[in-house]
Write a protein that holds these residues in place. Structure first.
Motif, PDB file in Angstrom:
ATOM      1  N   ILE A  59      42.323 -41.556 -31.129  1.00 43.18           N
ATOM      2  CA  ILE A  59      42.004 -42.763 -30.361  1.00 43.18           C
ATOM      3  C   ILE A  59      40.596 -43.179 -30.771  1.00 43.18           C
ATOM      4  O   ILE A  59      39.710 -42.330 -30.911  1.00 43.18           O
ATOM      5  N   LEU A  60      40.388 -44.458 -30.970  1.00 40.57           N
ATOM      6  CA  LEU A  60      39.104 -44.961 -31.462  1.00 40.57           C
ATOM      7  C   LEU A  60      38.422 -45.814 -30.403  1.00 40.57           C
ATOM      8  O   LEU A  60      39.026 -46.740 -29.858  1.00 40.57           O
ATOM      9  N   ILE A  61      37.159 -45.482 -30.109  1.00 40.87           N
ATOM     10  CA  ILE A  61      36.304 -46.327 -29.272  1.00 40.87           C
ATOM     11  C   ILE A  61      35.264 -46.965 -30.180  1.00 40.87           C
ATOM     12  O   ILE A  61      34.543 -46.268 -30.897  1.00 40.87           O
ATOM     13  N   LEU A  62      35.186 -48.285 -30.155  1.00 45.69           N
ATOM     14  CA  LEU A  62      34.214 -49.018 -30.959  1.00 45.69           C
ATOM     15  C   LEU A  62      33.288 -49.818 -30.058  1.00 45.69           C
ATOM     16  O   LEU A  62      33.725 -50.402 -29.067  1.00 45.69           O
ATOM     17  N   CYS A  63      32.020 -49.861 -30.411  1.00 42.01           N
ATOM     18  CA  CYS A  63      31.078 -50.751 -29.725  1.00 42.01           C
ATOM     19  C   CYS A  63      30.045 -51.216 -30.745  1.00 42.01           C
ATOM     20  O   CYS A  63      29.997 -50.732 -31.873  1.00 42.01           O
ATOM     21  N   PHE A  64      29.235 -52.177 -30.354  1.00 39.37           N
ATOM     22  CA  PHE A  64      28.234 -52.720 -31.257  1.00 39.37           C
ATOM     23  C   PHE A  64      26.958 -51.882 -31.221  1.00 39.37           C
ATOM     24  O   PHE A  64      26.325 -51.625 -32.232  1.00 39.37           O
ATOM     25  N   ASN A  65      26.601 -51.452 -30.036  1.00 38.99           N
ATOM     26  CA  ASN A  65      25.327 -50.793 -29.783  1.00 38.99           C
ATOM     27  C   ASN A  65      25.396 -49.318 -30.181  1.00 38.99           C
ATOM     28  O   ASN A  65      26.202 -48.563 -29.646  1.00 38.99           O
ATOM     29  N   LYS A  66      24.545 -48.892 -31.106  1.00 46.27           N
ATOM     30  CA  LYS A  66      24.573 -47.507 -31.573  1.00 46.27           C
ATOM     31  C   LYS A  66      24.242 -46.501 -30.471  1.00 46.27           C
ATOM     32  O   LYS A  66      24.930 -45.469 -30.361  1.00 46.27           O
ATOM     33  N   PRO A  67      23.206 -46.736 -29.649  1.00 45.96           N
ATOM     34  CA  PRO A  67      22.948 -45.777 -28.562  1.00 45.96           C
ATOM     35  C   PRO A  67      24.127 -45.642 -27.598  1.00 45.96           C
ATOM     36  O   PRO A  67      24.419 -44.541 -27.128  1.00 45.96           O
ATOM     37  N   LEU A  68      24.804 -46.751 -27.300  1.00 49.48           N
ATOM     38  CA  LEU A  68      25.977 -46.676 -26.432  1.00 49.48           C
ATOM     39  C   LEU A  68      27.078 -45.851 -27.092  1.00 49.48           C
ATOM     40  O   LEU A  68      27.741 -45.041 -26.429  1.00 49.48           O
ATOM     41  N   ALA A  69      27.271 -46.028 -28.385  1.00 47.60           N
ATOM     42  CA  ALA A  69      28.284 -45.248 -29.102  1.00 47.60           C
ATOM     43  C   ALA A  69      27.975 -43.761 -29.026  1.00 47.60           C
ATOM     44  O   ALA A  69      28.869 -42.935 -28.799  1.00 47.60           O
ATOM     45  N   ALA A 122      34.266 -41.962 -30.874  1.00 48.74           N
ATOM     46  CA  ALA A 122      33.432 -43.075 -30.397  1.00 48.74           C
ATOM     47  C   ALA A 122      32.352 -43.355 -31.433  1.00 48.74           C
ATOM     48  O   ALA A 122      31.595 -42.454 -31.812  1.00 48.74           O
ATOM     49  N   VAL A 123      32.274 -44.597 -31.897  1.00 49.88           N
ATOM     50  CA  VAL A 123      31.368 -44.921 -32.994  1.00 49.88           C
ATOM     51  C   VAL A 123      31.027 -46.400 -32.943  1.00 49.88           C
ATOM     52  O   VAL A 123      31.795 -47.218 -32.415  1.00 49.88           O
ATOM     53  N   SER A 124      29.874 -46.763 -33.482  1.00 52.71           N
ATOM     54  CA  SER A 124      29.538 -48.179 -33.602  1.00 52.71           C
ATOM     55  C   SER A 124      30.358 -48.793 -34.721  1.00 52.71           C
ATOM     56  O   SER A 124      30.760 -48.099 -35.670  1.00 52.71           O
ATOM     57  N   HIS A 156      32.147 -58.931 -26.584  1.00 49.64           N
ATOM     58  CA  HIS A 156      31.491 -60.238 -26.720  1.00 49.64           C
ATOM     59  C   HIS A 156      30.551 -60.285 -27.924  1.00 49.64           C
ATOM     60  O   HIS A 156      30.163 -61.367 -28.362  1.00 49.64           O
ATOM     61  N   ASP A 157      30.161 -59.124 -28.456  1.00 53.44           N
ATOM     62  CA  ASP A 157      29.282 -59.085 -29.624  1.00 53.44           C
ATOM     63  C   ASP A 157      30.039 -58.886 -30.935  1.00 53.44           C
ATOM     64  O   ASP A 157      29.414 -58.748 -31.986  1.00 53.44           O
TER      65      ASP A 157
END
Length: 244
Positions: free
Chosen positions: A103-113, A131-133, A189-190
């Protein structure tokens, strides 16, 4: 029982509905059994649990493509964390062939990842939930499938070139699609349209499990307060729901 008593019972019986104190994303010091870093059970006087409406939403997201709209602080990331754990621990009937896919979690923010990655480690599911940016994911894909990395002598365009090379690799079938049993996107949104378009292709079509968390009023990095494309145009068959 009184409402505080009910919350206390829910806190004890359902560790996955515990939420952090204000100002924290997750309490990553908690062990999977609910103990703190020293092994002592944590029973705060003020119970930190999702309210019943949030819990109901998290448990009833269903299958297919889902888009959750909500302002900052409304609990979107908390729902994402719960959803990832739920998917990791349960393989629906008839999906044994795809159970090995992560399962992949993606976000823009590196600290959040990194924070989300720590949470998955704490929950003991980091082998099943990555979980990765998004820029790092693109770089990892190029390396994993033998694609050439862009030169790093133009930092301003490096991330864009990473994305373009992944898109080209998928188009040439040198990077496979359908790699993940589910994809969950925080900070949607980013994400640019071309990013979302390539991510949709990474979802295994037999599960078709995609969750996008979106704040229409927030776009920190693009400084834009409106989405100038439709979800349908990037392949997201959106069914929206606001977090309560």
């Amino acid at each position: 029982m009184s409402l505080p008593q009910m919350d206390r019972v829910r806190w004890i019986m359902f560790p996955d509905v515990r939420v952090p104190v204000t100002g924290e994303l997750f309490n990553v010091n908690l062990q999977p059994d609910g103990a703190d870093a020293d092994g002592e059970p944590e029973l705060p006087s003020l119970m930190r649990v999702m309210d019943l409406q949030q819990e109901q939403l998290a448990r009833s997201l269903g299958e297919g493509h889902r888009v959750i709209h909500g302002v900052a602080g409304s609990g979107k990331t908390m729902l994402l964390g719960y959803r990832a754990e739920q998917l990791a621990r349960a393989v629906p009937a008839g999906e044994a062939a795809t159970a090995h896919k992560p399962i992949l979690i993606l976000c823009f923010n590196k600290p959040l990842a990194r924070q989300l990655e720590s949470v998955m480690v704490t929950k003991g599911i980091a082998d099943r939930v990555h979980a990765v940016s998004f820029p790092k994911w693109c770089r990892d894909q190029l390396i994993a499938y033998g694609q050439t990395l862009p030169p790093n002598n133009a930092p301003a365009h490096y991330a864009d070139e990473l994305v373009q090379r992944v898109i080209s690799g998928v188009d040439r079938r040198q990077i496979p699609s359908g790699q993940y049993r589910a994809v969950l996107i925080d900070e949607g949104h980013d994400f640019r349209p071309e990013w979302l378009r390539i991510i949709v292709q990474m979802v295994d079509p037999t599960t078709n499990s995609l969750l996008v968390l979106y704040d229409d009023a927030q776009s920190i990095y693009e400084r834009s307060h409106s989405r100038r494309f439709s979800f349908k145009s990037v392949g997201i068959q959106a069914q929206g729901a606001p977090p309560s």
